[in-house]
Design a protein around this motif. Structure first.
Motif, PDB file in Angstrom:
ATOM      1  N   TYR A 108       0.494  -3.103  -0.722  1.00  0.00           N
ATOM      2  CA  TYR A 108       0.308  -2.210   0.411  1.00  0.00           C
ATOM      3  C   TYR A 108       0.984  -2.751   1.658  1.00  0.00           C
ATOM      4  O   TYR A 108       1.568  -1.987   2.450  1.00  0.00           O
ATOM      5  CB  TYR A 108      -1.184  -2.023   0.696  1.00  0.00           C
ATOM      6  N   LEU A 111       4.774  -2.157   1.412  1.00  0.00           N
ATOM      7  CA  LEU A 111       5.102  -0.743   1.592  1.00  0.00           C
ATOM      8  C   LEU A 111       4.794  -0.277   3.014  1.00  0.00           C
ATOM      9  O   LEU A 111       5.524   0.556   3.576  1.00  0.00           O
ATOM     10  CB  LEU A 111       4.323   0.095   0.583  1.00  0.00           C
ATOM     11  N   SER A 112       3.722  -0.802   3.595  1.00  0.00           N
ATOM     12  CA  SER A 112       3.391  -0.425   4.973  1.00  0.00           C
ATOM     13  C   SER A 112       4.473  -0.868   5.938  1.00  0.00           C
ATOM     14  O   SER A 112       4.824  -0.134   6.888  1.00  0.00           O
ATOM     15  CB  SER A 112       2.043  -1.027   5.371  1.00  0.00           C
ATOM     16  N   ILE A 114       7.609  -1.233   5.232  1.00  0.00           N
ATOM     17  CA  ILE A 114       8.762  -0.340   5.045  1.00  0.00           C
ATOM     18  C   ILE A 114       8.507   1.006   5.724  1.00  0.00           C
ATOM     19  O   ILE A 114       9.386   1.555   6.421  1.00  0.00           O
ATOM     20  CB  ILE A 114       9.040  -0.146   3.540  1.00  0.00           C
ATOM     21  N   GLY A 115       7.302   1.547   5.523  1.00  0.00           N
ATOM     22  CA  GLY A 115       6.988   2.834   6.135  1.00  0.00           C
ATOM     23  C   GLY A 115       6.954   2.766   7.644  1.00  0.00           C
ATOM     24  O   GLY A 115       7.426   3.690   8.330  1.00  0.00           O
ATOM     25  N   MET A 155       3.527   7.522   2.515  1.00  0.00           N
ATOM     26  CA  MET A 155       3.013   6.177   2.241  1.00  0.00           C
ATOM     27  C   MET A 155       1.615   6.236   1.633  1.00  0.00           C
ATOM     28  O   MET A 155       1.296   5.478   0.724  1.00  0.00           O
ATOM     29  CB  MET A 155       2.995   5.363   3.537  1.00  0.00           C
ATOM     30  N   ILE A 158       1.973   7.150  -1.953  1.00  0.00           N
ATOM     31  CA  ILE A 158       2.504   6.013  -2.712  1.00  0.00           C
ATOM     32  C   ILE A 158       1.404   4.984  -2.966  1.00  0.00           C
ATOM     33  O   ILE A 158       1.297   4.424  -4.063  1.00  0.00           O
ATOM     34  CB  ILE A 158       3.701   5.389  -1.973  1.00  0.00           C
TER      35      ILE A 158
END
Length: 249
Positions: A108, A111-112, A114-115, A155, A158
């Motif tokens: 997480y 990905l966070s 990146i988001g 996100m 995902i």
């Protein structure tokens, strides 16, 4: 000269009679008339009931208890294809859940980041929209806002997909997540000893997720429900619904 009575019992060559009330060696024993044999001992001269083993003794030739008992005994249970295995303790299960939380948290976090970078990039693009007095400024800002919202929703989806695939597919095909592997646990079907499969893995995953919609209280109760199981198998509500058990490898 006589060497003895030919009709005399060879087991009692001296012809002595056993004292009254004491067993005579070499003489067949008989239970007193009208007195049944003592419990747990065969009665001489009494017919044994066919098909019933003596009380307190193993029944040789009689059907034994089959694998897959309804209740665990001292933390162990007999499962088909696996034999006698140890039921996973709640300490190990909570430890596995903590490790899984760290693994998913790292994913997480990546990905966070990146988001968030994407959302910031969209926000900075509004500098090219000019000022609020310029024509098309509001449309440009609205497009940027829609882009940021879409990024955040993407996100979230995902995150949900990662959790689904991690918990569902790993349990379904491997019988364990990374956390369970680390502490030596495995999820199996109670009636076969095999991995839960697609259906069992999904049922086991989705029940706590439904509890999340109850302000997470429902999910917490599901994960704590093994404490309420009085069968000794420490089955949670999700395990009962999926027909699974968590055992120690």
């Amino acid at each position: 000269m006589s060497f003895g009575d030919p009709n005399q019992n060879p087991n009692n060559p001296y012809g002595q009679q056993p004292p009254q009330g004491q067993p005579g060696y070499g003489y067949p024993q008989q239970a007193p008339q009208g007195v049944p044999p003592q419990q747990g001992q065969p009665g001489y001269g009494y017919p044994q009931q066919p098909g019933v083993p003596p009380q307190g003794q193993p029944a040789y030739g009689y059907p034994q208890q089959q694998p897959g008992t309804l209740q665990a005994n001292n933390g162990y249970i007999n499962i088909p294809a696996l034999g006698t295995v140890q039921v996973a303790t709640m300490g190990r299960r909570l430890g596995a859940r903590a490790i899984d939380g760290v693994v998913i948290g790292v994913l997480y976090g990546i990905l966070s980041a990146i988001g968030l970078a994407g959302a910031l990039g969209i926000a900075e693009s509004t500098d090219d929209c000019g000022t609020y007095m310029d024509p098309g400024y509001q449309d440009c800002v609205n497009e940027a806002s829609a882009g940021i919202i879409a990024t955040m929703l993407g996100m979230i989806l995902i995150f949900a997909l990662i959790t689904l695939l991690y918990e569902w597919l790993m349990i379904a095909f491997l019988g364990a997540t990374v956390g369970k592997m680390a502490v030596g646990l495995r999820v199996v079907k109670e009636n076969t000893g095999q991995n839960p499969g697609i259906g069992g893995g999904f049922i086991r995953y989705i029940i706590p997720i439904v509890g999340v919609f109850l302000c997470y209280i429902g999910a917490l109760l599901v994960y704590l429900s093994p404490f309420f199981d009085n069968s000794g198998k420490l089955q949670g509500w999700h395990d009962r619904a999926a027909g699974t058990l968590v055992i120690k490898k």
